[in-house]
Structure formats: C-alpha cells, structure tokens
Design a protein around this motif. Sequence first.
Motif, PDB file in Angstrom:
ATOM      1  N   PRO A  42       1.129  -0.925  -7.375  1.00  0.00           N
ATOM      2  CA  PRO A  42       2.485  -0.388  -7.540  1.00  0.00           C
ATOM      3  C   PRO A  42       3.198  -0.972  -8.757  1.00  0.00           C
ATOM      4  CG  PRO A  42       2.431  -1.998  -5.766  1.00  0.00           C
ATOM      5  CD  PRO A  42       1.013  -1.826  -6.231  1.00  0.00           C
ATOM      6  N   ARG A  59       2.326   1.737  -3.561  1.00  0.00           N
ATOM      7  CA  ARG A  59       1.409   2.142  -4.641  1.00  0.00           C
ATOM      8  C   ARG A  59       0.952   3.591  -4.497  1.00  0.00           C
ATOM      9  NH1 ARG A  59      -4.284   1.904  -3.972  1.00  0.00           N
ATOM     10  NH2 ARG A  59      -4.944   1.380  -1.865  1.00  0.00           N
ATOM     11  N   GLY A  60       0.943   4.122  -3.277  1.00  0.00           N
ATOM     12  CA  GLY A  60       0.514   5.503  -3.095  1.00  0.00           C
ATOM     13  C   GLY A  60      -0.912   5.698  -3.564  1.00  0.00           C
ATOM     14  N   ASP A  61      -1.126   6.579  -4.537  1.00  0.00           N
ATOM     15  CA  ASP A  61      -2.459   6.838  -5.084  1.00  0.00           C
ATOM     16  C   ASP A  61      -2.774   5.968  -6.298  1.00  0.00           C
ATOM     17  OD1 ASP A  61      -2.954   8.811  -3.183  1.00  0.00           O
ATOM     18  OD2 ASP A  61      -2.038  10.380  -4.440  1.00  0.00           O
ATOM     19  N   ASP A  73       9.589  -0.668  -8.846  1.00  0.00           N
ATOM     20  CA  ASP A  73       9.772   0.122  -7.626  1.00  0.00           C
ATOM     21  C   ASP A  73      10.035  -0.738  -6.393  1.00  0.00           C
ATOM     22  OD1 ASP A  73       9.477   2.489  -8.984  1.00  0.00           O
ATOM     23  OD2 ASP A  73       7.337   2.697  -8.542  1.00  0.00           O
ATOM     24  N   HIS A  75       0.833  -1.214   0.000  1.00  0.00           N
ATOM     25  CA  HIS A  75       0.000   0.000   0.000  1.00  0.00           C
ATOM     26  C   HIS A  75       0.864   1.259   0.000  1.00  0.00           C
ATOM     27  CE1 HIS A  75      -4.066  -1.557   0.206  1.00  0.00           C
ATOM     28  NE2 HIS A  75      -3.679  -2.457   1.093  1.00  0.00           N
ATOM     29  N   ARG A  76       1.938   1.221   0.762  1.00  0.00           N
ATOM     30  CA  ARG A  76       2.841   2.381   0.801  1.00  0.00           C
ATOM     31  C   ARG A  76       3.489   2.596  -0.565  1.00  0.00           C
ATOM     32  NH1 ARG A  76       5.521   0.764   4.711  1.00  0.00           N
ATOM     33  NH2 ARG A  76       7.457   0.037   3.758  1.00  0.00           N
TER      34      ARG A  76
END
Length: 201
Positions: free
Chosen positions: A66, A60-62, A70, A57-58
């Motif tokens: 993801p 992928r951000g918005d 990355d 979740h961190r």
Amino acid sequence: MQTPEMEQLVVDMLGDRQMVLKDYFTARGARLDMLAWYPTTTDTDHAAMRFLIEYWHRLRGDAEIPKACDVSPFELKPALGHIVLIDVLEDGWDGRFRLYGTKVAETYGRDMTGRLISEIDGGNYVSVFFRSLYRAAWLRRAPYYSHHFPPAHVAVESWQRLALPLAGADGQVSRFLACNIAGPWRPPAWKSRTIQPETAA
C-alpha cells in the motif's frame, strides 16, 4: 553505517536461513522463536497485530504494497499505543521513528520519536539484527513478524514485532507501519544480578 555482520545477516534473511538466524540469538543467550515473511493473523495471538495485518492487506488491494499516504491515523485506533511508524533512511539500513507508541515507550523507558533505529541500545545484538531485518524487508518489499526471547537478565520476557512496508510517491518502500508488543515483566531476573534492565533487547 552497516557492518559486514549486518550484510551477512541480510543475506541469511533473504535466503530465509532460519537455523542460522536462530543460532545468532542462541549464541547470545537469547532465543528466536519465529521469523515469518508475509505473516498471517494466525502467526500472532495479539489483537493489535492481527488488526494491522488485515488493515495492510485491505489497504493494498491488488497492489504489491500500500501507499504510505493512504494510511489514516483514524483507522489505526485498535492498535494505538503499540504502533511505531518508521521513515526509511539509507535504503533500509536505518530509519527515523516518526511515531513511537506510548505503550512501547513505556516498556522501553523512553520515547524514541524523532530518533534513529541505530541509536537504540548502543548497537547491541538486537539493534544489529533488526536494522538488518529492516534492510531485508526493504529489499524484499515484504512484511515480517518476529517473536524472540531475550537473555535471562533482561526485564522483559519476550518481544513480538510486526513491520509492514508502505510505498512512497516513487513506489519504493519509504515507511514501515510497525507494531511492538512486549511480553511479561520479570524484574527479579535482573534485580537479583544488579544488572540494568535492557527492556528493548
């Protein structure tokens, strides 16, 4: 190559038909305890899986999912040994193990790095189910968490599985960041029946 059984399982998974999926396991002497899409840290009690859910979740951000490029191996240390990286093949119907965690390999009895998902356990019910589940996750572009209990003759009491989709340069799901956690061993259950342990089932 997918089969009609696999295609139907994908339909049931996309429709979240939990009772149908649980019946699939029950008919084979096993038990599906949970199959959750978009799992949260409350769905599992294992620290490595909780870490990976938060990390995904961190990362992928918005974004919806993801990017595979990355993911940093150095940031995955809290889950090392349990991590499985799978490169997607055939639009999710199969995959190649890019990395097969040492602890997963120890439980399964072999290192599957470089091998195909379809090569696991000769296409038994677990192989069929999870190949279908990867296909459903590829179509849905969504992570999943599962917890199942194999039949009594299997040497491992349970398996927890987590798969988190990652996007390639074209935006399609190109890889899964997965995590497999085996439950307690129960060798007397199969030794007493002189049946070979199917640790990956």
